[in-house]
Design an enzyme around this catalytic site. Sequence first.
Site, PDB file in Angstrom:
ATOM      1  N   GLN A 185      58.460  40.763  -0.038  1.00  0.00           N
ATOM      2  CA  GLN A 185      57.496  41.445   0.824  1.00  0.00           C
ATOM      3  C   GLN A 185      57.828  42.928   1.006  1.00  0.00           C
ATOM      4  OE1 GLN A 185      56.953  39.060   4.438  1.00  0.00           O
ATOM      5  NE2 GLN A 185      55.302  37.938   3.416  1.00  0.00           N
ATOM      6  N   LYS A 196      64.362  46.583   8.934  1.00  0.00           N
ATOM      7  CA  LYS A 196      64.832  45.488   9.782  1.00  0.00           C
ATOM      8  C   LYS A 196      66.187  45.806  10.395  1.00  0.00           C
ATOM      9  CE  LYS A 196      65.764  40.559   9.841  1.00  0.00           C
ATOM     10  NZ  LYS A 196      65.863  39.305   9.066  1.00  0.00           N
ATOM     11  N   MET A 255      21.271  46.633   4.405  1.00  0.00           N
ATOM     12  CA  MET A 255      21.164  47.996   3.900  1.00  0.00           C
ATOM     13  C   MET A 255      21.209  48.026   2.373  1.00  0.00           C
ATOM     14  SD  MET A 255      20.568  50.980   5.150  1.00  0.00           S
ATOM     15  CE  MET A 255      21.191  51.189   6.811  1.00  0.00           C
TER      16      MET A 255
END
Length: 630
Positions: free
Chosen positions: A170, A219, A539
């Site tokens: 990650q 971290k 739209m």
Amino acid sequence: MTITRGDPAHPPSPVEDAAAAGRSPARRSHVPNDGSADAAAVERARKAMLHEARDLKRTRIGADVVCEALLRQGVDVFFSYPGGVILPLYDVLGDYPELRHVLVRHEQGGAHAADGYARVTGRVGVCMGTSGPGATNLVTGIGTALLDSVPMVAITGNVPSALIGKDAFQEIDINGITLPMTKHNYLVRDADDLPRVIAEAFHIARTGRPGPVHIDITKDALQQETRAEHPSEAEVVAGLPGFRPNLDGHGRQLKLAAAEIASAKRPVILAGHGVLHAQAWDDLRAFAEKTQIPVAWTLLGIGVIDEAHPLAYGYMGMHGWKHVNRAIQSADLLIAIGMRFDDRVTGNVRTYAPYARIVHVDIDPAEIGKNVAVEVPIVGDAGRVLRALTPMVAAVDPATRAEYFDQLADWKADSIASSWHGSGAWRDGLLSADYVIERIGELTDHEATYVADVGQNQMWLARYTGFRHPNSHVSSGGLGTMGFSVPAAMGAALGRPDRETWAITGDGGFQMTSQELMTLVADHIPVKIALLDNKKLGMIRQWQEIIYGGNYHSASLPGPDFAKLADAYGIPAFRARTPGDVDDAIRSAQAVDGPALIWFEIAEEQNVFPMMPAGKGLSDLIEKWGGADE
């Protein structure tokens, strides 16, 4: 190599050699640069990734500093979703009960909620996410805040410092991603830097032209012990010598503006979002009343003046009122305050306001002259400029503008009487969107907060609600982010609990972020959702009908049974198919203590008129198509 009969199929391995010799084999290390300080740091970081709990002995760590800093900045609520590297913050969050944490169902919803909170309160909104996909899910919301100049601080966790650049689990270069869509961003690797960085981030987000700031925290920085103290505001300012936005207009430019105003016969004020950011609505009204100049507004400028005020003229631009655009095209002076002349306002710049000289007031010098050349540029805060300019102009007797006002009134009467306004029912008695919006405005006494999504619903809300108060209209103007309405309404409702909050959305945008219905239920956030369902990307369908000759593709959008969907989340739902159903449905939703949804099944082919086609100008409005209006 040739293997002959009797030879081994492969040479003996070191393990086999060692076994034959009666000794243990030598072990090989695959740690890059094993034995070095860098290798040791990486090993410690990898172990830390697997060890989430804090030490039993409580010490002040980086995560504490984050919570302390948020409280010092007056933050009372933030919107977040947990993940591995940001868990040290969640581990200490229970020690700070003054901070309300709203667990969103998607990080994009958290960013939009922080945005909505900021717009209605004028304070900095806060959202958080973990590293990797958690951080990238915030990006659309950060970009929305940037283009609409919304003060926001987005905080993300990242992998431990020693793993940055190692393609750890990650890990993504979120700083590189957010760099072009923030006022500033930070990567914090040391807990001692957190007090300064967070204080600077809030100062930058709300000072000058507001906007988002991103803080990425490793971290290990969240876990490190620290005794670093929080800086004072004076220390923050002193530490940012290169960030000194100009707030006061130059005296010479103010005199030039006053001279232009004195000689103008057909002036128009163009008020934008900057007036709201400066909280200068009273200053604007005082200036307009003294000079007797009508006020038009941009999409994000809605609310700068009570629309019932005699000098309030209307919403300008691509889908704005015809009479407003006519006034701009015939004006001899435009006084633009806190707006940036974007393409949806001007259309073709070569044909824009052909008879007007322009005074442009903006706090961001980069916006002046960027899209439209102007005669009198003034760099400064909208409120300060208006307060300085108002004493420099003469009071105007309304009688001296009688002929001008009569023409403006005629244009407005013609525009409002046009068939696109207040039809109540459209072809074959089908429910029309403009009628729904008008009734919501009336039945809320124009006192609510109204949050638009993007598309036709956005234009109907801007035109037909009837806004009376500043910061009561919330809309994604610059980025045009579908899915904005419901999560932004969550934040708006928490920011202004004293006002009823309505999310006005189409079926397309609603399906992009409908998971936040669970957030509304779990946190008991009383948003009323008006779902305008035409079973189309409205739209897109309108443009394909008018611009692309009826060549429709991917405009139809079948959806679920929205009442059953709401019920699955535990939200009361009501349904309206005809004009006669509308008032009862609105009142029923208002009576619910908590969130509620109204499913308005509107005409499938209703268009938004007038419409300025791309590449055309304000004088080239399309008012109907194929012999039919809306």
